[in-house]
Write a protein that holds these residues in place. Structure first.
Motif, PDB file in Angstrom:
ATOM      1  N   GLY A  81       0.833  -1.200   0.000  1.00 18.57           N
ATOM      2  CA  GLY A  81       0.000   0.000   0.000  1.00 18.57           C
ATOM      3  C   GLY A  81       0.863   1.244   0.000  1.00 18.57           C
ATOM      4  O   GLY A  81       1.958   1.248   0.557  1.00 18.57           O
ATOM      5  N   CYS A  82       0.371   2.308  -0.663  1.00 23.14           N
ATOM      6  CA  CYS A  82       1.148   3.553  -0.735  1.00 23.14           C
ATOM      7  C   CYS A  82       1.018   4.386   0.536  1.00 23.14           C
ATOM      8  O   CYS A  82       1.880   5.210   0.837  1.00 23.14           O
ATOM      9  CB  CYS A  82       0.710   4.362  -1.949  1.00 23.14           C
ATOM     10  SG  CYS A  82       1.147   3.585  -3.518  1.00 23.14           S
ATOM     11  N   THR A  83      -0.070   4.208   1.283  1.00 27.37           N
ATOM     12  CA  THR A  83      -0.207   4.848   2.592  1.00 27.37           C
ATOM     13  C   THR A  83      -0.489   3.738   3.598  1.00 27.37           C
ATOM     14  O   THR A  83      -1.603   3.601   4.102  1.00 27.37           O
ATOM     15  CB  THR A  83      -1.339   5.900   2.610  1.00 27.37           C
ATOM     16  OG1 THR A  83      -2.540   5.272   2.145  1.00 27.37           O
ATOM     17  CG2 THR A  83      -1.009   7.062   1.716  1.00 27.37           C
ATOM     18  N   ALA A 138       2.217  -2.695 -10.916  1.00 31.58           N
ATOM     19  CA  ALA A 138       1.227  -1.632 -10.725  1.00 31.58           C
ATOM     20  C   ALA A 138       0.599  -1.739  -9.347  1.00 31.58           C
ATOM     21  O   ALA A 138       0.369  -2.824  -8.828  1.00 31.58           O
ATOM     22  CB  ALA A 138       0.150  -1.737 -11.797  1.00 31.58           C
ATOM     23  N   CYS A 139       0.337  -0.590  -8.734  1.00 24.82           N
ATOM     24  CA  CYS A 139      -0.335  -0.563  -7.428  1.00 24.82           C
ATOM     25  C   CYS A 139      -1.777  -0.121  -7.612  1.00 24.82           C
ATOM     26  O   CYS A 139      -2.049   0.850  -8.312  1.00 24.82           O
ATOM     27  CB  CYS A 139       0.377   0.395  -6.472  1.00 24.82           C
ATOM     28  SG  CYS A 139      -0.403   0.409  -4.828  1.00 24.82           S
ATOM     29  N   ARG A 140      -2.662  -0.847  -6.991  1.00 23.69           N
ATOM     30  CA  ARG A 140      -4.084  -0.496  -7.024  1.00 23.69           C
ATOM     31  C   ARG A 140      -4.620  -0.356  -5.609  1.00 23.69           C
ATOM     32  O   ARG A 140      -5.717  -0.798  -5.300  1.00 23.69           O
ATOM     33  CB  ARG A 140      -4.874  -1.563  -7.771  1.00 23.69           C
ATOM     34  CG  ARG A 140      -4.432  -1.713  -9.222  1.00 23.69           C
ATOM     35  CD  ARG A 140      -5.179  -2.802  -9.952  1.00 23.69           C
ATOM     36  NE  ARG A 140      -4.538  -3.101 -11.232  1.00 23.69           N
ATOM     37  CZ  ARG A 140      -3.558  -3.994 -11.375  1.00 23.69           C
ATOM     38  NH1 ARG A 140      -3.126  -4.669 -10.333  1.00 23.69           N
ATOM     39  NH2 ARG A 140      -3.025  -4.219 -12.552  1.00 23.69           N
ATOM     40  N   GLU A 145      -3.256   9.112  -2.374  1.00 23.34           N
ATOM     41  CA  GLU A 145      -1.852   9.407  -2.703  1.00 23.34           C
ATOM     42  C   GLU A 145      -1.192   8.253  -3.454  1.00 23.34           C
ATOM     43  O   GLU A 145       0.025   8.196  -3.548  1.00 23.34           O
ATOM     44  CB  GLU A 145      -1.047   9.685  -1.431  1.00 23.34           C
ATOM     45  CG  GLU A 145      -1.534  10.868  -0.615  1.00 23.34           C
ATOM     46  CD  GLU A 145      -2.572  10.465   0.422  1.00 23.34           C
ATOM     47  OE1 GLU A 145      -3.081   9.321   0.342  1.00 23.34           O
ATOM     48  OE2 GLU A 145      -2.887  11.287   1.289  1.00 23.34           O
ATOM     49  N   CYS A 146      -1.979   7.335  -3.967  1.00 21.11           N
ATOM     50  CA  CYS A 146      -1.386   6.159  -4.626  1.00 21.11           C
ATOM     51  C   CYS A 146      -0.485   6.596  -5.774  1.00 21.11           C
ATOM     52  O   CYS A 146      -0.888   7.372  -6.637  1.00 21.11           O
ATOM     53  CB  CYS A 146      -2.474   5.227  -5.156  1.00 21.11           C
ATOM     54  SG  CYS A 146      -1.809   3.752  -5.980  1.00 21.11           S
ATOM     55  N   SER A 147       0.754   6.075  -5.780  1.00 21.06           N
ATOM     56  CA  SER A 147       1.713   6.432  -6.827  1.00 21.06           C
ATOM     57  C   SER A 147       1.471   5.633  -8.092  1.00 21.06           C
ATOM     58  O   SER A 147       2.082   5.899  -9.121  1.00 21.06           O
ATOM     59  CB  SER A 147       3.136   6.187  -6.324  1.00 21.06           C
ATOM     60  OG  SER A 147       3.355   4.797  -6.154  1.00 21.06           O
TER      61      SER A 147
HETATM   62 ZN   LIG Z   1      -0.858   2.543  -4.248  1.00 21.30          ZN
END
Ligand SMILES: [Zn+2]
Length: 155
Positions: A81-83, A138-140, A145-147
């Motif tokens: 996770g980005c956060t 890829a991040c979902r 704030e997801c990069s």
């Molecule tokens: Zn993310």
């Protein structure tokens, strides 16, 4: 320990790990467990799958990797996770045997029952970030704030 969390389908990706109770900041949630193998062994075992973007390998230290594919536990299902609400910490064993180091997953903020657990995988690739690799990683996570990627910026 395992009563704190459970594995369920995730909106982020495949399976995820969710809090079954409120978990306070700072609490250790679980260890990331699996066979302890060398980097060379991991390269040999998973050379064909390392670029799928989804392996259950955790770098323990310069010598060893935790292989969650074998004798792994629920921790391998925790998504990036980005956060994130958790972080992975290496607990270094006081002796010389680096195989005895441990990966611990800790809550870094209060987590409500039902929330999905995430931590930053901190993936840094030596190779250029091609379009294909960006797709694979890829991040979902859905954070505002997801990069969009699990790959960390190059240093
Ligand atoms: Zn993310």
């Amino acid at each position: 320990m395992s009563r704190l969390i459970e594995r369920r389908r995730s909106r982020i990706h495949g399976n995820g790990v969710f809090a079954t109770v409120d978990i306070p900041a700072g609490k250790k949630v679980c260890n990331y467990i699996g066979d302890i193998i060398t980097h060379d062994a991991a390269d040999a075992l998973y050379a064909d799958t390392l670029d799928t973007g989804h392996t259950f390998l955790f770098t323990l230290n310069d010598e060893y990797i935790v292989d969650g594919n074998r004798r792994g536990n629920i921790a391998r299902w925790i998504n990036h996770g980005c956060t994130p609400n958790c972080e992975a910490r290496i607990a270094e064993h006081p002796g010389d045997d680096r195989r005895l180091d441990r990966v611990e997953i800790h809550a870094i903020r209060d987590i409500a029952a039902g929330e999905e657990l995430t931590y930053n995988y901190g993936i840094r690739l030596e190779v250029p970030h091609t379009a294909r690799l960006k797709t694979l990683w890829a991040c979902r996570c859905g954070a505002s704030e997801c990069s969009g990627t699990m790959l960390q910026p190059k240093r």
